[in-house]
Design a protein around this motif. Structure first.
Motif, PDB file in Angstrom:
ATOM      1  N   THR A 217       1.052  -1.434   0.039  1.00  0.00           N
ATOM      2  CA  THR A 217       0.130  -0.016  -0.004  1.00  0.00           C
ATOM      3  C   THR A 217       0.735   1.521   0.177  1.00  0.00           C
ATOM      4  N   GLU A 218       0.196   2.436   0.153  1.00  0.00           N
ATOM      5  CA  GLU A 218       1.156   3.577  -0.337  1.00  0.00           C
ATOM      6  C   GLU A 218       0.294   4.885  -0.562  1.00  0.00           C
ATOM      7  N   HIS A 219       0.509   5.948   0.397  1.00  0.00           N
ATOM      8  CA  HIS A 219      -0.537   6.862   0.332  1.00  0.00           C
ATOM      9  C   HIS A 219       0.459   8.295   0.265  1.00  0.00           C
ATOM     10  N   GLU A 220       1.228   7.716  -0.253  1.00  0.00           N
ATOM     11  CA  GLU A 220       3.011   9.381  -1.067  1.00  0.00           C
ATOM     12  C   GLU A 220       2.558   9.653  -2.624  1.00  0.00           C
ATOM     13  N   CYS A 221       1.259   9.106  -3.055  1.00  0.00           N
ATOM     14  CA  CYS A 221       1.278   9.201  -4.471  1.00  0.00           C
ATOM     15  C   CYS A 221       0.588  11.620  -4.648  1.00  0.00           C
ATOM     16  N   THR A 222       1.742  11.702  -5.733  1.00  0.00           N
ATOM     17  CA  THR A 222       0.632  13.146  -6.075  1.00  0.00           C
ATOM     18  C   THR A 222       0.796  13.294  -7.059  1.00  0.00           C
ATOM     19  N   THR A 223       0.775  12.929  -8.022  1.00  0.00           N
ATOM     20  CA  THR A 223       0.525  12.642 -10.093  1.00  0.00           C
ATOM     21  C   THR A 223      -0.412  11.615 -10.193  1.00  0.00           C
ATOM     22  N   ALA A 224      -0.829  12.327 -10.702  1.00  0.00           N
ATOM     23  CA  ALA A 224      -1.850  10.336 -11.390  1.00  0.00           C
ATOM     24  C   ALA A 224      -1.442   9.554 -12.365  1.00  0.00           C
ATOM     25  N   GLU A 225       0.094  10.075 -12.274  1.00  0.00           N
ATOM     26  CA  GLU A 225       0.915   9.295 -13.441  1.00  0.00           C
ATOM     27  C   GLU A 225       1.512   7.884 -12.475  1.00  0.00           C
ATOM     28  N   GLU A 226       2.658   9.390 -11.222  1.00  0.00           N
ATOM     29  CA  GLU A 226       2.509   8.137 -10.285  1.00  0.00           C
ATOM     30  C   GLU A 226       2.327   7.142  -9.675  1.00  0.00           C
ATOM     31  N   ALA A 227       0.438   7.231  -9.009  1.00  0.00           N
ATOM     32  CA  ALA A 227      -0.291   6.136  -8.972  1.00  0.00           C
ATOM     33  C   ALA A 227       0.014   4.989 -10.161  1.00  0.00           C
ATOM     34  N   SER A 243      -5.490  17.644   6.424  1.00  0.00           N
ATOM     35  CA  SER A 243      -4.835  19.003   6.444  1.00  0.00           C
ATOM     36  C   SER A 243      -3.894  20.173   5.667  1.00  0.00           C
ATOM     37  N   VAL A 244      -3.090  19.044   5.409  1.00  0.00           N
ATOM     38  CA  VAL A 244      -1.659  19.871   5.028  1.00  0.00           C
ATOM     39  C   VAL A 244      -0.749  19.321   3.947  1.00  0.00           C
ATOM     40  N   SER A 245      -1.479  17.762   3.745  1.00  0.00           N
ATOM     41  CA  SER A 245      -0.988  17.627   2.004  1.00  0.00           C
ATOM     42  C   SER A 245      -3.087  16.839   1.868  1.00  0.00           C
ATOM     43  N   LYS A 246      -2.465  17.416   0.497  1.00  0.00           N
ATOM     44  CA  LYS A 246      -3.387  17.389   0.022  1.00  0.00           C
ATOM     45  C   LYS A 246      -4.044  16.660  -2.015  1.00  0.00           C
ATOM     46  N   ASP A 247      -3.608  15.544  -1.764  1.00  0.00           N
ATOM     47  CA  ASP A 247      -3.522  14.995  -3.223  1.00  0.00           C
ATOM     48  C   ASP A 247      -4.934  14.624  -3.899  1.00  0.00           C
ATOM     49  N   LEU A 248      -6.425  14.297  -3.295  1.00  0.00           N
ATOM     50  CA  LEU A 248      -7.656  14.512  -3.699  1.00  0.00           C
ATOM     51  C   LEU A 248      -7.627  14.839  -5.418  1.00  0.00           C
ATOM     52  N   HIS A 249      -7.024  15.876  -5.173  1.00  0.00           N
ATOM     53  CA  HIS A 249      -7.717  16.641  -6.554  1.00  0.00           C
ATOM     54  C   HIS A 249      -6.650  16.255  -7.788  1.00  0.00           C
ATOM     55  N   ALA A 250      -5.535  16.485  -7.265  1.00  0.00           N
ATOM     56  CA  ALA A 250      -4.083  15.411  -8.239  1.00  0.00           C
ATOM     57  C   ALA A 250      -4.856  13.566  -8.774  1.00  0.00           C
ATOM     58  N   LEU A 251      -5.551  13.131  -7.546  1.00  0.00           N
ATOM     59  CA  LEU A 251      -5.566  11.573  -7.931  1.00  0.00           C
ATOM     60  C   LEU A 251      -6.439  11.911  -8.722  1.00  0.00           C
ATOM     61  N   PRO A 261     -11.624  -0.690  -6.985  1.00  0.00           N
ATOM     62  CA  PRO A 261     -10.543  -1.746  -6.079  1.00  0.00           C
ATOM     63  C   PRO A 261      -8.926  -2.020  -5.797  1.00  0.00           C
ATOM     64  N   PHE A 262      -8.588  -0.938  -6.133  1.00  0.00           N
ATOM     65  CA  PHE A 262      -7.279  -0.877  -5.869  1.00  0.00           C
ATOM     66  C   PHE A 262      -7.149   0.368  -5.120  1.00  0.00           C
ATOM     67  N   LEU A 263      -7.590   1.492  -4.625  1.00  0.00           N
ATOM     68  CA  LEU A 263      -7.788   2.417  -4.324  1.00  0.00           C
ATOM     69  C   LEU A 263      -8.897   2.398  -2.879  1.00  0.00           C
ATOM     70  N   ALA A 264      -8.374   3.429  -1.878  1.00  0.00           N
ATOM     71  CA  ALA A 264      -8.122   3.573  -0.876  1.00  0.00           C
ATOM     72  C   ALA A 264      -8.244   4.717  -0.118  1.00  0.00           C
ATOM     73  N   LEU A 265      -9.209   5.417   0.867  1.00  0.00           N
ATOM     74  CA  LEU A 265      -8.881   7.181   1.034  1.00  0.00           C
ATOM     75  C   LEU A 265      -8.085   6.586   2.569  1.00  0.00           C
ATOM     76  N   CYS A 266      -7.834   8.190   2.860  1.00  0.00           N
ATOM     77  CA  CYS A 266      -6.931   8.290   4.200  1.00  0.00           C
ATOM     78  C   CYS A 266      -6.798   9.971   3.602  1.00  0.00           C
ATOM     79  N   THR A 267      -6.707   9.889   5.870  1.00  0.00           N
ATOM     80  CA  THR A 267      -6.260  11.857   5.740  1.00  0.00           C
ATOM     81  C   THR A 267      -4.974  11.957   6.441  1.00  0.00           C
ATOM     82  N   ASP A 268      -4.302  10.941   6.885  1.00  0.00           N
ATOM     83  CA  ASP A 268      -2.589  10.925   7.543  1.00  0.00           C
ATOM     84  C   ASP A 268      -2.716  11.735   8.658  1.00  0.00           C
TER      85      ASP A 268
END
Length: 564
Positions: A217-227, A243-251, A261-268
């Motif tokens: 698993t991985e929560h540090e992707c910041t671009t769709a290409e990396e993901a 509150s600081v890391s905001k990657d939702l829009h990019a992903l 099936p290969f995605l989940a959500l988190c807040t960190d």
């Protein structure tokens, strides 16, 4: 046959009235994507009936409402909410988060086993199901002084605890790739358990080597290409919006029915003020749908896909035999939780009152030496000065270099270019180390902001324009046993005490929320325009490169503060 099993069968078949029946609503079928009109029958902690009519000992009319599975936050540090696990439970569960998979990495870096034990003891009492991943990187780096050391021998006694899932985010990806013996010992010990990843920007063959160690698993992707590359290589991507890391829009481009099936959500990391103003995972769901994401994709990511990624086989669907973690929402688009059930129990204040308290730990963890203004001086040197560049909405920084003006024989601040001072002060009472540098992007015109929340070793971090104010802010942290402090013109204008390991308040979350509101006002009065100035301070000390040096001048090289 057990009495419990007989009861589940009898209530599911309708031979006996169910304990609770939700009537006249619809549920969101995450298999077909349909909204199904149906009663939902609950026996104890399980759903026992759907797609039919049921009688019940307790009937609840949910006309016009939709039932969805409880949400699962797949990666977070409860410490970043600044409240105890009990208060986090009370704060977040009403928003529909029925399971939280936490890494007590922050408190573990301060208190070691005592911090992990505090979280496990708390998890046994909370209404929401808090699961714990054992912190894999304590200390997080050899470049800074942490409060504890957790080699594999100290983690193994916790492995079989009922609340433990596996090994938490493996941040030391260079150690994995280069076969560091300590890293390999932890990975080998948890080979058959879940191992959470943390590998920002890692690509290509190095990523292949990292994944070959069993990390999934991985929560540090910041671009769709990396993901997408990581998904293709078998990783489950945890889309993050904190509150600081905001990657939702990019992903958002990858949050599709096909990839769900290969995605989940988190807040960190998310604090109570943001939760109060925006929400938690419900905010992510609302935002995604508002920007065109298919409801089926994001609701799957919030529940069933998350459960499968972490081996929680009993939850994530509204279906017979599944755990009765349910959220009654007004609509799929608004995702406003109007009623929440955790393991079949309706969430109320009375339910929270049934929990047993857990004694706090680490109430004397701030042992920094007092400092004076002269300790923040940086000698003048020839050439350009390294400067950390803050990037709003991200915890990564840029490595910048400028010719910074001198003030006598010292390098001064440059307010015209928004270059001010930053310092890290060891606070665990081990060596008294102190390092100074420069940062750009805070917008401060005066004063100072200091914090004992300083990822990941959690030493004191202070930014400021005035060296006198920086000293006052840092010393005040010792007096209040940790927290955040704002100083303006020689006076403390805002503070919050976080006496539990210098990270967590003992106050109710409402008090923390309101205090954070006042703290923001005090910080904005200094000129900052950052949305989250305190968490931005907290993330400044986090290194990304494993081989960094402190310069001969005694100033920390900016690369030591390149954030991940």
């Amino acid at each position: 046959m057990s009495q419990r099993l007989e009861c589940l069968i009898d209530q599911g078949t309708g031979r006996e009235p169910a304990d609770i029946v939700l009537k006249n609503g619809r549920f969101f079928d995450l298999v077909t994507g349909e909204l199904v009109a149906s009663d939902i029958a609950i026996c104890g902690d399980r759903i026992v009936g759907t797609c039919g009519d049921y009688s019940g000992k307790t009937k609840i009319d949910i006309s016009g409402r939709i039932v969805v599975p409880g949400f699962i936050d797949t990666h977070l540090h409860i410490e970043s909410s600044l409240v105890t696990p009990h208060e986090f439970d009370r704060c977040v569960l009403p928003y529909g988060v029925t399971t939280a998979i936490c890494d007590p990495h922050e408190i573990a870096n301060v208190l070691g086993e005592d911090g992990i034990r505090f979280f496990l003891d708390s998890a046994e009492q909370t209404i929401m199901d808090i699961r714990v991943q054992l912190s894999s990187c304590v200390p997080a780096t050899h470049l800074e002084t942490a409060g504890a050391d957790l080699p594999i021998e100290k983690l193994l006694p916790f492995r079989d605890h009922s609340k433990v899932i596996g090994l938490a985010e493996f941040m030391n990806f260079p150690g994995v790739i280069h076969k560091d013996p300590g890293c390999l010992a932890k990975l080998d010990a948890f080979w058959d358990d879940h191992i959470d990843g943390h590998a920002p920007l890692l690509r290509g063959n190095d990523l292949n080597g990292y994944l070959s160690a069993g990390i999934r698993t991985e929560h540090e992707c910041t671009t769709a290409e990396e993901a997408l590359e990581k998904i293709r290589k078998g990783m489950h991507i945890l889309v993050r919006e904190g509150s600081v890391s905001k990657d939702l829009h990019a992903l958002m481009p990858i949050i599709t029915e096909r990839l769900s099936p290969f995605l989940a959500l988190c807040t960190d990391d998310r604090n109570p003020l943001d939760i109060a103003e925006q929400g938690h995972l419900d905010y992510m769901i609302r935002s995604a749908i508002a920007h065109g994401v298919e409801p089926l994709a994001v609701y799957r990511a919030a529940s069933i896909s998350a459960a499968k990624a972490f081996g929680l086989r009993d939850r994530g669907l509204v279906a017979p035999g599944w755990r009765a973690d349910l959220v009654v929402v007004d609509s799929l688009e608004n995702c406003k939780a109007e009623m929440v059930f955790s393991a079949g129990r309706r969430v109320t204040d009375d339910l929270f009152a049934t929990r047993k308290p857990v004694a706090p730990v680490g109430l004397d963890s701030v042992k920094a030496r007092p400092v004076q203004a002269m300790h923040f001086g940086v000698p003048v040197s020839e050439g350009e000065t390294p400067v950390m560049g803050v990037m709003p909405g991200k915890i990564i920084t840029e490595h910048r270099r400028y010719r910074v003006p001198a003030a006598g024989n010292q390098t001064g601040v440059d307010l015209d270019r928004d270059i001010i001072k930053v310092a890290v002060i060891e606070r665990h009472g081990k060596n008294g180390n102190h390092a100074n540098g420069f940062v750009q992007g805070f917008g401060l015109k005066k004063g100072a902001i200091a914090s004992t929340v300083g990822h990941d070793s959690h030493n004191i971090c202070v930014v400021g324009v005035s060296e006198e104010d920086m000293a006052l802010a840092a010393n005040r942290l010792g007096e209040i046993k940790g927290g955040f402090v704002v100083v303006e013109d020689g006076k403390v204008t805002g503070e919050i005490a976080l006496p539990v390991a210098g990270l967590i308040s003992l106050e109710p979350y409402e008090v923390v929320r309101d205090t954070l509101h006042d703290l923001r006002k005090a910080a904005y009065a200094l000129g900052t325009t950052l949305e989250e100035p305190f968490l931005q301070v907290a993330f400044l000390p986090l290194p990304v490169i494993p081989h960094l040096k402190i310069s001969d001048r005694g100033m920390v090289d900016v690369n030591q503060f390149a954030l991940i």
